[in-house]
Motif scaffolding. Structure first.
Motif, PDB file in Angstrom:
ATOM      1  N   GLU A 174      34.266  35.524  44.237  1.00 48.02           N
ATOM      2  CA  GLU A 174      34.187  36.922  44.641  1.00 48.02           C
ATOM      3  C   GLU A 174      34.421  37.850  43.460  1.00 48.02           C
ATOM      4  O   GLU A 174      33.762  38.882  43.313  1.00 48.02           O
ATOM      5  N   GLY A 175      35.376  37.474  42.605  1.00 47.71           N
ATOM      6  CA  GLY A 175      35.728  38.329  41.483  1.00 47.71           C
ATOM      7  C   GLY A 175      34.630  38.432  40.437  1.00 47.71           C
ATOM      8  O   GLY A 175      34.353  39.517  39.903  1.00 47.71           O
ATOM      9  N   PHE A 176      33.984  37.299  40.107  1.00 52.63           N
ATOM     10  CA  PHE A 176      32.894  37.325  39.136  1.00 52.63           C
ATOM     11  C   PHE A 176      31.722  38.148  39.665  1.00 52.63           C
ATOM     12  O   PHE A 176      31.111  38.926  38.936  1.00 52.63           O
ATOM     13  N   ALA A 177      31.374  37.953  40.946  1.00 50.42           N
ATOM     14  CA  ALA A 177      30.250  38.684  41.521  1.00 50.42           C
ATOM     15  C   ALA A 177      30.501  40.192  41.492  1.00 50.42           C
ATOM     16  O   ALA A 177      29.621  40.982  41.116  1.00 50.42           O
ATOM     17  N   ALA A 178      31.723  40.612  41.862  1.00 47.00           N
ATOM     18  CA  ALA A 178      32.056  42.033  41.845  1.00 47.00           C
ATOM     19  C   ALA A 178      32.083  42.579  40.417  1.00 47.00           C
ATOM     20  O   ALA A 178      31.646  43.709  40.164  1.00 47.00           O
TER      21      ALA A 178
ATOM     22  N   GLY B 185      33.835  43.336  32.104  1.00 48.48           N
ATOM     23  CA  GLY B 185      33.986  43.249  30.652  1.00 48.48           C
ATOM     24  C   GLY B 185      34.852  42.112  30.181  1.00 48.48           C
ATOM     25  O   GLY B 185      34.975  41.885  28.976  1.00 48.48           O
ATOM     26  N   ARG B 186      35.452  41.365  31.105  1.00 44.07           N
ATOM     27  CA  ARG B 186      36.342  40.251  30.749  1.00 44.07           C
ATOM     28  C   ARG B 186      35.916  38.951  31.444  1.00 44.07           C
ATOM     29  O   ARG B 186      36.747  38.127  31.769  1.00 44.07           O
ATOM     30  N   CYS B 187      34.626  38.813  31.720  1.00 43.83           N
ATOM     31  CA  CYS B 187      34.058  37.591  32.277  1.00 43.83           C
ATOM     32  C   CYS B 187      33.135  36.978  31.212  1.00 43.83           C
ATOM     33  O   CYS B 187      32.782  37.642  30.243  1.00 43.83           O
ATOM     34  N   PRO B 188      32.712  35.720  31.395  1.00 43.14           N
ATOM     35  CA  PRO B 188      31.940  35.057  30.341  1.00 43.14           C
ATOM     36  C   PRO B 188      30.454  35.399  30.320  1.00 43.14           C
ATOM     37  O   PRO B 188      29.664  34.675  29.718  1.00 43.14           O
ATOM     38  N   PHE B 189      30.061  36.513  30.934  1.00 36.54           N
ATOM     39  CA  PHE B 189      28.638  36.838  31.011  1.00 36.54           C
ATOM     40  C   PHE B 189      28.031  37.104  29.639  1.00 36.54           C
ATOM     41  O   PHE B 189      26.940  36.619  29.327  1.00 36.54           O
TER      42      PHE B 189
END
Length: 305
Positions: free
Chosen positions: A290-294, A169-173
């Motif tokens: 790793e963090g974005f993928a997870a 919920g805090r990534c730029p997706f």
């Protein structure tokens, strides 16, 4: 079992049950601790980030702006303070209202979430916990003042200096999907970041250390400072979508809001050597890759994506 560790006998209070605080509270409850989290009002069904407002989490209404001091649970062993101070000098209502009640508790550990903004702008040079503090932003100056108050309080305080926090919920997706993401390039500019679960992991790791081995101040940052254009590019790769056109920072700065400009004001690289090499914490997500993928996997599993 190490004295000070979060365990089934622990009684934990999280002051500020928002994004990071909630994640910490959930982790502490999963270890068997009794956990209370403060919020201005208790969340409704589903709670924040899909968390239910039901046992094993207990919600304690607390709004520091109201001036009403809550009645704290008895026998607290661990406290985490996540709330920012007010913007004005000395405007730390949480500290002023809760210091004395907390002094009456049998605390083994108190964690305070600070910011790496206390180091100010170093032009991209690495900083460590021994680096001078020279915050340029008002909010970073206020956070440093609050950090210093807590460290001088006589309580068993550790301050954790955090860079940009990301996670589910805090990534730029979402911005990429909606076409609102901005690909901004500022030569030489890097940002540091940390996944929310590595904040939680570092807190639990340090709380479990014997008291004499706990540094007063700890940087919690991943291994990979880099430009924001790099992280946005990787997020677009994970989604299989196109990037927006590149915009040069100097061409758009005049049209940016003061808040947006403030995020570009400081340029530094933050060392995690103390946490990871000296204290032995192993990052779950050494880089944004790793963090974005997870995070994307968790968003998809929870229906947030």
């Amino acid at each position: 079992m190490t004295a000070g560790a979060v365990n089934p006998r622990a009684r934990v209070l999280v002051i500020g049950g928002g994004y990071s605080g909630l994640r910490f509270g959930q982790a502490a409850a999963a270890l068997g601790a009794q956990v209370w989290l403060t919020r201005r009002s208790a969340p409704g069904a589903g709670g924040e980030n899909g968390a239910e407002a039901s046992p094993p989490l207990h919600w304690l209404p607390y709004d520091s702006a109201s001036g009403q001091v809550p009645v704290l649970p008895e026998g607290l062993s661990h406290v985490l303070v996540t709330t920012p101070p007010g913007g004005e000098p000395g405007g730390d209502a949480v500290f002023q209202q809760l210091l004395e009640p907390l002094r009456r508790q049998p605390l083994q550990w108190l964690g305070y979430l600070s910011t790496t903004g206390v180091y100010g702008d170093t032009g991209g040079v690495w900083v460590s916990e021994s680096s001078p503090t020279a915050p340029g932003l008002a909010r970073s100056r206020a956070r440093l003042e609050s950090e210093q108050r807590w460290l001088a309080s006589g309580l068993p305080v550790q301050s954790f200096r955090l860079p940009a926090i990301y996670g589910p919920g805090r990534c730029p997706f979402t911005q990429l999907r909606q076409g609102t993401a901005r690909l901004v390039h500022k030569p030489g500019q890097v940002f540091c970041r940390i996944h929310v679960d590595d904040i939680v992991g570092a807190l639990l790791h340090c709380a479990a250390l014997p008291s004499p081995q706990r540094p007063a101040v700890i940087n919690v940052s991943d291994d990979t400072p880099c430009p924001s254009s790099e992280t946005l590019g990787y997020a677009a790769h994970l989604l299989g979508c196109k990037l927006p056109p590149v915009q040069r920072f100097d061409a758009i700065a005049a049209a940016m809001s003061p808040m947006a400009l403030s995020f570009w004001a400081d340029n530094r690289r933050v060392s995690n050597h103390l946490l990871c090499q000296q204290l032995g914490y192993r990052l779950r997500y050494p880089s944004y890759r790793e963090g974005f993928a997870a995070s994307l996997q968790e968003e998809q599993a929870s229906g947030l994506a």
